[in-house]
Structures are given as structure tokens and as C-alpha cells.
Design an enzyme around this catalytic site. Structure first.
Site, PDB file in Angstrom:
ATOM      1  CE  LYS A  53      -3.984  -3.040   2.302  1.00 20.10           C
ATOM      2  NZ  LYS A  53      -4.696  -2.714   3.113  1.00 20.10           N
ATOM      3  CD  GLN A  97      -3.534  -5.113   6.221  1.00 21.60           C
ATOM      4  OE1 GLN A  97      -3.655  -3.155   5.751  1.00 21.60           O
ATOM      5  NE2 GLN A  97      -3.830  -5.790   5.890  1.00 21.60           N
ATOM      6  CG  ASP A 120     -10.389  -0.532   5.081  1.00 22.11           C
ATOM      7  OD1 ASP A 120      -9.580  -0.304   4.266  1.00 22.11           O
ATOM      8  OD2 ASP A 120      -9.784   0.038   5.893  1.00 22.11           O
TER       9      ASP A 120
HETATM   10  N1  GUN Z   1      -6.812  -6.981   6.432  1.00 19.66           N
HETATM   11  C1  GUN Z   1      -7.470  -7.409   5.174  1.00 19.66           C
HETATM   12  N2  GUN Z   1      -7.850  -6.993   4.159  1.00 19.66           N
HETATM   13  C2  GUN Z   1      -8.176  -5.736   4.895  1.00 19.66           C
HETATM   14  C3  GUN Z   1      -8.559  -4.471   4.482  1.00 19.66           C
HETATM   15  O1  GUN Z   1      -9.114  -4.286   3.389  1.00 19.66           O
HETATM   16  N3  GUN Z   1      -8.676  -3.315   5.297  1.00 19.66           N
HETATM   17  C4  GUN Z   1      -7.924  -3.345   6.215  1.00 19.66           C
HETATM   18  N4  GUN Z   1      -7.986  -2.240   7.319  1.00 19.66           N
HETATM   19  N5  GUN Z   1      -7.411  -5.019   7.063  1.00 19.66           N
HETATM   20  C5  GUN Z   1      -7.722  -5.711   5.679  1.00 19.66           C
END
Ligand code: GUN
Length: 296
Positions: A53, A97, A120
Site C-alpha cells: 500500500k 490493517q 476502507d
Molecule cells: N486485512 C485484510 N484486508 C484488509 C482490508 O481491506 N483493510 C484492512 N484494514 N485490513 C485488511
């Protein structure tokens, strides 16, 4: 039938080109879109996602902030960090995350994120706005799937979409999006899950089958209608002694068998995967645009 492959790499490249233009326009007006990612603990898979990311932010010329906190971080310390990011004007969007270490309260964390920065789309306010068709952001994986359908020319209007799986991250928001009015939606939607009776009888009625149930090769050829479009969200690591690593990634769909029946299908890896980070970036750019317009 030979099926067409829908590749997330191709679709995401198209979207990245559009995002670069929007980022350029924002910068010309003095706004550098900023995304922060908070990682608590040292889960190896999460470390990889968080690094990707950050790298993507930088490659797009966005402001990127990665906050790493130790596994022993307390709830109070994490909440304090969220308050800081909520107040930081250089951060237009951020996410924590998941999964978090067991001792931390995920729900309290999500609820503390300012909805205007919740890229998100996990905050209940944003989930609600999505459900009523007035979204600020769309959850990344379902939004990516919708873009794949639109941009690869799969008609959704009036079609029967069957979503396999009912998670809060994929299945439920996917169903909510496909039933809305508009481009890439206007579908008739059924959600099936682990407790569904006659699941195969329902999946066989799907014009578009979207599978996110987390079981390797769960969807077999007899569960798919001839000519259906099949979207596979699964990423399951299974044993494969023929590989040096001893394992390989497979989806929730038995790709080799289903590809001969489907009109279009996403492979694993290389299908939906690349779309998720792409749509996260799209949400971050949207957050910056809304902020620059003074709307949030
Ligand atoms: N862990 C796995 N996928 C995601 C996501 O899309 N967002 C977040 N914050 N954690 C994740």
C-alpha cells in the site's frame, strides 16, 4: 466454451492512469493526497499488504505514512494514534490493517476513525451510506469487482448475481452494491453461504457468480451455468509438492474445470487481487478531492 480471462492487472492499470490525472489536478491546486496505514504487531501477511500500500502511494506521487506499532500496543495507545490521524490535515484517509492482535478491540478502533477518512469503508456510517446508495467511499474488494465487470463489458443490469459468502468485507457489501440503481449494478441478487440449503441449485442459476467463501476450489463445474461470468475472490494456500515452496495459491473456484464452462473468469492469482489496493487508492484520492472541495 472458451472463456475470457478478466485480469485485475489490466483493469487496475486503466484506473491508475485515471487516478494519476486526478492526483495531478489536486496537486495543481495545492493538495497532495495523503494516505496513512497503521500496522500493529508483526503478522507477516499484513506486513506485505502494508508495504504494498505504501509503495503504491509513492508510485502515484501521493503522501504516504506508514505507522508501525508493536504487538504489545495497548488499546489506549492505538486510540490515541487514531485521534492523531483524525486531526492530521496531511492525511486525507487512513486505515488500521486487520486483523489486530487478540487483546485489541477491533470494533472500537473502526468506530473511532473519522468517517470522512475511513477509506476502507468499514465505519458503520459509511456502510449505511453505501446501503442507501449515497456512498462517500466503497469497500475496496467489492468496488474492484464492480469495476472489473464494468470495464470488461459484463452486463449486470437485470442479471442474476449470486454472491457466495456473507462476510462484512466482501459478501454483504458486494450484494448491497449490485442491487443499487446504476452502472455496473441493477442486478437481481442472491446471497448464499455455509448454511444455505441447495447451494449448488442456486449457484447454477447465476449469470454472474461472485465467490468469497474462503474454501479452496469450493465451486466445481457442475455448480456453474454454461456462459456465466465467474469472479473468484478466494486466496487459499494449499500443498503442492511439485513446487519448490511446497505450496501454491488457489481460489475458491476450481479454475481448470470451470474455465471451460464460464464466458469470463478471473484467475487466482492475478484476478481480483490487484484491484483491492487500486480501489483503496481511489478512495484516498476521493477523500482528498472531497477535502479540497471543502465538503468534508
Ligand atoms: N486485512 C485484510 N484486508 C484488509 C482490508 O481491506 N483493510 C484492512 N484494514 N485490513 C485488511
Amino acid at each position: 466454451m472458451t472463456s475470457r480471462l478478466i485480469l485485475g492487472k489490466d483493469v487496475s492499470e486503466e484506473i491508475y492512469a485515471e487516478l494519476r490525472q486526478r492526483i495531478g489536478a489536486l496537486k495543481a491546486k495545492g493538495t497532495v493526497p495523503g494516505l496513512a496505514v497503521v500496522l500493529v504487531g508483526d503478522d507477516p501477511a499484513s506486513q506485505v499488504y502494508v508495504r504494498k500500500k505504501g509503495e503504491m502511494c509513492e508510485s502515484l506521487g501521493m503522501h504516504s505514512l506508514t505507522v508501525t506499532m508493536p504487538a504489545e500496543t495497548t488499546q489506549e495507545q492505538l486510540m490515541e494514534k487514531i485521534s492523531e490521524l483524525n486531526a492530521d490535515p496531511s492525511v486525507h484517509g487512513f486505515l488500521v490493517q486487520l486483523p489486530l492482535p487478540k487483546h485489541l478491540d477491533e470494533k472500537q478502533v473502526i468506530n473511532a476513525i473519522l468517517p470522512s477518512k475511513d477509506v476502507d469503508c468499514f465505519h458503520p456510517e459509511n456502510v449505511g451510506r453505501m446501503l442507501i446508495g449515497e456512498p462517500s467511499f466503497l469497500p475496496a474488494t467489492p468496488a474492484g469487482i464492480q469495476q472489473m465487470l464494468i470495464r470488461s463489458g459484463v452486463e449486470t443490469k437485470g442479471k442474476h448475481v449470486v454472491v457466495v459468502g456473507r462476510s462484512n468485507i466482501v459478501g454483504k457489501p458486494m450484494a448491497a452494491m449490485m442491487v443499487q440503481k446504476g452502472l455496473g449494478a441493477d442486478s437481481t441478487v442472491t446471497v448464499v453461504h455455509s448454511r444455505t440449503e441447495n447451494l449448488a441449485g442456486i449457484t447454477r442459476q447465476a449469470d454472474i457468480l461472485i465467490v468469497a467463501i474462503g474454501k479452496p476450489r469450493f465451486i466445481t463445474a457442475d455448480m456453474v451455468k454454461e456462459g456465466a461470468a465467474v469472479i473468484d475472490v478466494g486466496t487459499n494456500r494449499v500443498d503442492d509438492p511439485s513446487r519448490p515452496s511446497g505450496t501454491r495459491l488457489v481460489g475458491d473456484v476450481d479454475f481448470d474445470a470451470v474455465k471451460d464452462k464460464a464466458s469470463a473468469i478471473t484467475p487466482v492469482p492475478g484476478g481480483v487481487g490487484p484491484m483491492t489496493i487500486c480501489m483503496l487508492m481511489a478512495n484516498a484520492v476521493r477523500a482528498a478531492e472531497l477535502s479540497a472541495e471543502g465538503k468534508r
